[in-house]
Write a protein that holds these residues in place. Sequence first.
Motif, short mmCIF file in Angstrom:
data_model
loop_
_atom_site.label_atom_id
_atom_site.label_comp_id
_atom_site.label_asym_id
_atom_site.label_seq_id
_atom_site.Cartn_x
_atom_site.Cartn_y
_atom_site.Cartn_z
N VAL A 1 94.61 28.28 106.91
CA VAL A 1 93.83 28.17 105.68
C VAL A 1 92.57 29.03 105.79
CG1 VAL A 1 94.65 25.93 104.87
CG2 VAL A 1 92.79 26.05 106.54
N ARG A 2 92.08 29.45 104.62
CA ARG A 2 90.90 30.29 104.58
C ARG A 2 89.75 29.56 103.89
NH1 ARG A 2 89.97 35.68 100.93
NH2 ARG A 2 90.13 34.05 99.32
N PHE A 3 88.58 29.64 104.50
CA PHE A 3 87.36 29.09 103.91
C PHE A 3 86.39 30.24 103.66
CE2 PHE A 3 89.36 25.69 106.14
CZ PHE A 3 89.12 24.56 105.37
N VAL A 4 85.85 30.29 102.46
CA VAL A 4 84.95 31.39 102.11
C VAL A 4 83.62 30.82 101.62
CG1 VAL A 4 84.71 33.54 100.79
CG2 VAL A 4 86.99 32.65 101.33
N THR A 5 82.55 31.40 102.11
CA THR A 5 81.21 31.01 101.63
C THR A 5 80.61 32.19 100.87
OG1 THR A 5 80.16 31.84 103.62
CG2 THR A 5 80.82 29.50 103.61
N ASP A 6 79.57 31.90 100.10
CA ASP A 6 78.84 33.01 99.47
C ASP A 6 77.39 32.60 99.25
OD1 ASP A 6 78.69 31.50 97.11
OD2 ASP A 6 80.21 32.67 96.06
N TRP A 7 76.68 33.38 98.46
CA TRP A 7 75.25 33.11 98.23
C TRP A 7 75.03 31.74 97.61
CZ3 TRP A 7 74.19 32.02 93.19
CH2 TRP A 7 75.15 32.43 92.25
N ALA A 8 76.04 31.20 96.95
CA ALA A 8 75.84 29.96 96.20
C ALA A 8 76.26 28.72 97.00
CB ALA A 8 76.61 30.02 94.89
N THR A 9 76.86 28.95 98.15
CA THR A 9 77.31 27.81 98.94
C THR A 9 76.11 26.99 99.40
OG1 THR A 9 79.11 29.22 99.73
CG2 THR A 9 78.72 27.16 100.92
N ARG A 10 76.18 25.67 99.24
CA ARG A 10 75.05 24.83 99.61
C ARG A 10 75.25 24.22 100.99
NH1 ARG A 10 73.96 20.76 94.87
NH2 ARG A 10 76.05 20.13 95.52
N GLU A 11 74.21 24.24 101.77
CA GLU A 11 74.31 23.74 103.14
C GLU A 11 74.74 22.27 103.16
OE1 GLU A 11 71.38 25.14 105.81
OE2 GLU A 11 72.59 24.44 107.49
N GLU A 12 74.24 21.48 102.22
CA GLU A 12 74.61 20.05 102.23
C GLU A 12 76.11 19.88 101.98
OE1 GLU A 12 72.29 21.45 100.23
OE2 GLU A 12 72.14 20.45 98.27
N ASP A 13 76.70 20.79 101.20
CA ASP A 13 78.14 20.71 100.98
C ASP A 13 78.90 21.05 102.26
OD1 ASP A 13 77.80 19.98 98.37
OD2 ASP A 13 78.09 21.99 97.55
N VAL A 14 78.42 22.07 102.95
CA VAL A 14 79.07 22.44 104.21
C VAL A 14 78.96 21.28 105.20
CG1 VAL A 14 78.92 24.00 106.20
CG2 VAL A 14 78.70 24.90 103.86
N ASP A 15 77.78 20.69 105.30
CA ASP A 15 77.59 19.57 106.23
C ASP A 15 78.50 18.39 105.86
OD1 ASP A 15 75.74 21.04 107.61
OD2 ASP A 15 73.99 20.16 106.60
N ALA A 16 78.54 18.11 104.59
CA ALA A 16 79.39 17.00 104.14
C ALA A 16 80.85 17.27 104.49
CB ALA A 16 79.22 16.79 102.64
N PHE A 17 81.26 18.52 104.26
CA PHE A 17 82.64 18.87 104.56
C PHE A 17 82.93 18.75 106.05
CE2 PHE A 17 85.91 21.95 105.74
CZ PHE A 17 86.95 21.50 104.94
N ILE A 18 81.99 19.20 106.87
CA ILE A 18 82.18 19.14 108.33
C ILE A 18 82.36 17.69 108.78
CG2 ILE A 18 80.95 19.44 110.52
CD1 ILE A 18 79.91 22.12 109.41
N ARG A 19 81.61 16.80 108.16
CA ARG A 19 81.75 15.38 108.53
C ARG A 19 83.15 14.86 108.22
NH1 ARG A 19 76.42 15.24 106.63
NH2 ARG A 19 77.11 14.60 104.56
#
Lengths: 341, 341, 341, 341
Positions: B321-339
Amino acid sequence: MIHFDTDYMEGAHPEVMRRLLETNMEQTAGYGNDVYTGQAKELVCQACGKPDAAVYFLVGGTQTNATVIDGLLARHEGVLATETAHINVHEAGAIEASGHKVLVLPSHDGKLDAADVERYIDDFYRDETYAHMVAPGMVYVSHPTELGTLYTLSELEALSRVCRKAHIPLYMDGARLGYGLAAEQADVTLKDIARLCDVFYIGGTKVGALFGEAVVVPDPQQLPHFFSLVKQHGALLAKGRLLGIQFATLFTDGLYERIGGHAVRLALKLKAAFVAKEYRLYMDSPTNQQFVYLPNETIDRLSAYATFELWGPRGETESVVRFVTDWATREEDVDAFIRML
Amino acid sequence: MIHFDTDYMEGAHPEVMRRLLETNMEQTAGYGNDVYTGQAKELVCQACGKPDAAVYFLVGGTQTNATVIDGLLARHEGVLATETAHINVHEAGAIEASGHKVLVLPSHDGKLDAADVERYIDDFYRDETYAHMVAPGMVYVSHPTELGTLYTLSELEALSRVCRKAHIPLYMDGARLGYGLAAEQADVTLKDIARLCDVFYIGGTKVGALFGEAVVVPDPQQLPHFFSLVKQHGALLAKGRLLGIQFATLFTDGLYERIGGHAVRLALKLKAAFVAKEYRLYMDSPTNQQFVYLPNETIDRLSAYATFELWGPRGETESVVRFVTDWATREEDVDAFIRML
Amino acid sequence: MIHFDTDYMEGAHPEVMRRLLETNMEQTAGYGNDVYTGQAKELVCQACGKPDAAVYFLVGGTQTNATVIDGLLARHEGVLATETAHINVHEAGAIEASGHKVLVLPSHDGKLDAADVERYIDDFYRDETYAHMVAPGMVYVSHPTELGTLYTLSELEALSRVCRKAHIPLYMDGARLGYGLAAEQADVTLKDIARLCDVFYIGGTKVGALFGEAVVVPDPQQLPHFFSLVKQHGALLAKGRLLGIQFATLFTDGLYERIGGHAVRLALKLKAAFVAKEYRLYMDSPTNQQFVYLPNETIDRLSAYATFELWGPRGETESVVRFVTDWATREEDVDAFIRML
Amino acid sequence: MIHFDTDYMEGAHPEVMRRLLETNMEQTAGYGNDVYTGQAKELVCQACGKPDAAVYFLVGGTQTNATVIDGLLARHEGVLATETAHINVHEAGAIEASGHKVLVLPSHDGKLDAADVERYIDDFYRDETYAHMVAPGMVYVSHPTELGTLYTLSELEALSRVCRKAHIPLYMDGARLGYGLAAEQADVTLKDIARLCDVFYIGGTKVGALFGEAVVVPDPQQLPHFFSLVKQHGALLAKGRLLGIQFATLFTDGLYERIGGHAVRLALKLKAAFVAKEYRLYMDSPTNQQFVYLPNETIDRLSAYATFELWGPRGETESVVRFVTDWATREEDVDAFIRML
């Protein structure tokens, strides 16, 4: 300085900008697979009275013409158009670059005559060597034309009749369609166009959008696989929703009509002023482009206050100039300019 | 729902939108003959360390690739690229539609190997019948590649050396260049690229703009008459200033770098989390695209919270699977996803 | 029945057939890498007074025009020609199929006027928007023209001067060149053509060969990589020696001149007979094609004895008809026909 | 010196030359509108068991492939072929020059596998983004292949089944078809081909003609307007009767079969000699091309007596070489060569 150069000198209508801003942070699928593009397609279909039409959004006019024409023509066919047609003159050979010849017919105030088309087709197939020549495969018209003029309903019906008799599609370039629909004496409606043309596009770039043209195919079978062709022509916008949002806005609450109406009203005010001052019209245009003969000294004098385009070469004592209005033209600027005439 | 599908899911970076809005009612000449486009060109030249470079702004990636490649190749030539190259797979035949063959070489983690290129050219001209075959006329690379990987400086120098020895241009597709320049271990700078490539483009669409790609030609003689070709390809934006304003904004106060840096930092945070959880990486990507093997049940479980792309077909027990981030990606979303991993 | 329809109704001149038969069982390399092709090239160079010219042999006229024009034009350029030019009318869009526009100028008895060309180029570059239009990239003339007429030396010199001043090549389609060189009042020699044109072809198909056209490039750098382009256009004959043998034969012992002379002499005999009978000439042609107005009843009467082509549509009382002679036309047939006039 | 380089080293079969000579002074209409072309079409239809087939005569193989493929494909489609296919390697990009991509599949002894085709098509349409990619629009096979191998009837039936299921045409390049039909173990007849393929061509250039290929379209609707396309591709011979006469001769009194049979018999004699001398075959070819590994010293020794082609690069100690026979190969030369082995 007041600018009458053309109708794509500003950004977008404020309402369009407002919607782009409101939706800016939303995340949607790309390439037009988003809810806004869906809405826009529905609204366009509705406005055309063709609920089952296929609608495609492209970025600009040249690419739209090249892609549609490439989609409609077989390899041995060319496109009939007037010698002044945009595709014949100002698109840097885009039609030929995708392999097709523009077959030229005379321009009647910028318009193509149904009788000329019929005669061309008849003569073509009467020539025994026709298979050695480029077959007339479709008809291209613009409405309004490059000269601001409009087809009457009966002229468009005649063209449609000739095309359908010959089994070739009629395609309308509507880069400035909004101004054509809003013209006072216009008797051609969007629904007429959708009924009489096989493919047409509703211009956004020159009518209030940042950019964008909506290709309408009343019978989707006329342009199969068009999505791939749009991609192949480099005309598929990654963030397709930008087109969807813009066209959904233009086709909500009559914005597209209002934009057209505003520009045409001010253009006619200009025209009336020219006539009142006894300047000779080069073309009797009912739309947002006005063409008038002005003495060269008048041109020079006015150029201190306003910009506008010389149409063709500068003459010895007088020249043709073009004045263009759009959604952003301010009435006070037009009035001020008229006072300077 | 958190979206990691791709890097063109939002509109534009707020700063870009702010400038578009601020300038919306200004009237400017069309087709890039405006002050903002001028500024943007200057800023891009500066960033590239090439004050005399020609810079052209186009709307999207496929059209940019098709137009540049059409401009660089003679009729008997083709373009060397990896089999996974965007131009070879995902552009609906745009290169062939303008008459050119894509000559395929193996992909090494998405990259083209200079030795492969050299061998291809040598073998080609050693074959006595080479004039019956498509001549290698240029080299296409993307940086980052489709797989998020980056050329090292020495790899890019080797490619440049091979191309210059063979007198064929090296062209870089920089659709995601901002993310490549911002990668931590990246040793290729924009100035290196401008020194080693003959033509390249700096991607806007995927790096904070609404749309737009900046083609840079360090030695303008490499692409003569390119403006006409842009027009012919339907890639010339009427309101060219939209591109100028966007690129001027991206190249002011380090915005382009900040956008890249933000996305890469969050992508690497994701990557570190995958590694920490002992998921196997499919590709060791230093940029904003991360590719990882996940068990199918994990994919199904995560799909309740987030969207991301399956890369290739679904496997029997696990899939890439591919995960893509960009200028609009929010750190809290990434953290939540990692959890939730 | 006597046939004056066209000049490709028979096989080849008996001398050509004899050589093809004599060499039939010899084994040679393909694609023109044979001794006969080498000889033919040398003989053609000699006849042109250009020992270092590049010579390529192709099979037919349409493919020759399409391949040469494709080789000479850049992508943003078109070819200037008269509206009656073969490439504009009778090649089924071959020029456009390879991506180029035919830019049309008026025909003066089938000829292109140097002043028209100069004006077109001047006007083009004086238009500020010229980069949006197809650039005039070369000039196409045919000699003799479609109407049998010939350029005078000073006309050809003027065209050459205009082209060289504009740095665009002058290309001559010599499908019927043999008949042009043999015309009594012709003051243009093959050496003049080689001096004034950048590329031209010497027609074989209509001048005694089974088929074949010899493209001459006095300065070979004008058409680099042309061999590959010939192959790409499907115009490379596997048994290339067939072309070599034919042209070597045509350019040995003055056969090409004799063929031209014979046909022209008989055509002028016909012309003199028309004039003597007070039929009005449609065109004052000094070559092997004669165009004359004949009363429709005369046409009908003569059609019992001879075939010839109606030129354009049949008129109400009289029509234009074309009579063509070639190497195979027999004097007794011409005399018999004249008696029936 | 004996020549085994290729099958187009001589002129034409003496019978073909005889007929060309006999008819040389006859006057006929051009472009295939003559009685001989009509006869040839009828004979070809008969031989194919398809009385209503359309038959077109073109000059050479590359132009035939390019024209047919251009006629069969829509703009968004490409042609499936093996990586070793002539259209993919040796036609100088002719397919791409008319806008189409060659979609490459693995070669199995030069042949395309029906299962590979089916999988490609299935995978293509299973990919959600397929509209961004070039659609498989037809299948190209050659029979015999570039490596002299033949499809079995069941292999060809499987390909036909897959194509018809996918609604895409199956096209066979029969440049050497005569040698394929004459192979001893061949179980594919001309009638099978006409039943299973949608378009195919019967090669003349390599099978006894001076030049010429006969395109057969069992259902003429598969290739509408093909005459114009032939003209547009520059593939229409002015003296079309030359093709008609040749094919009428080849398809009279079994000449085409005799030519094939003669060449194959001698090729198999060579093959048997190689096997007897314990040279290893590179390919088990039943047709007129034989591929064998020979020690480099043997190659060098034999080169004093005969010419043949190195197939691929010269190896360290041994290399693959190709021997080709045709209608003109003399048995005494083959015997003499075998004695020298």
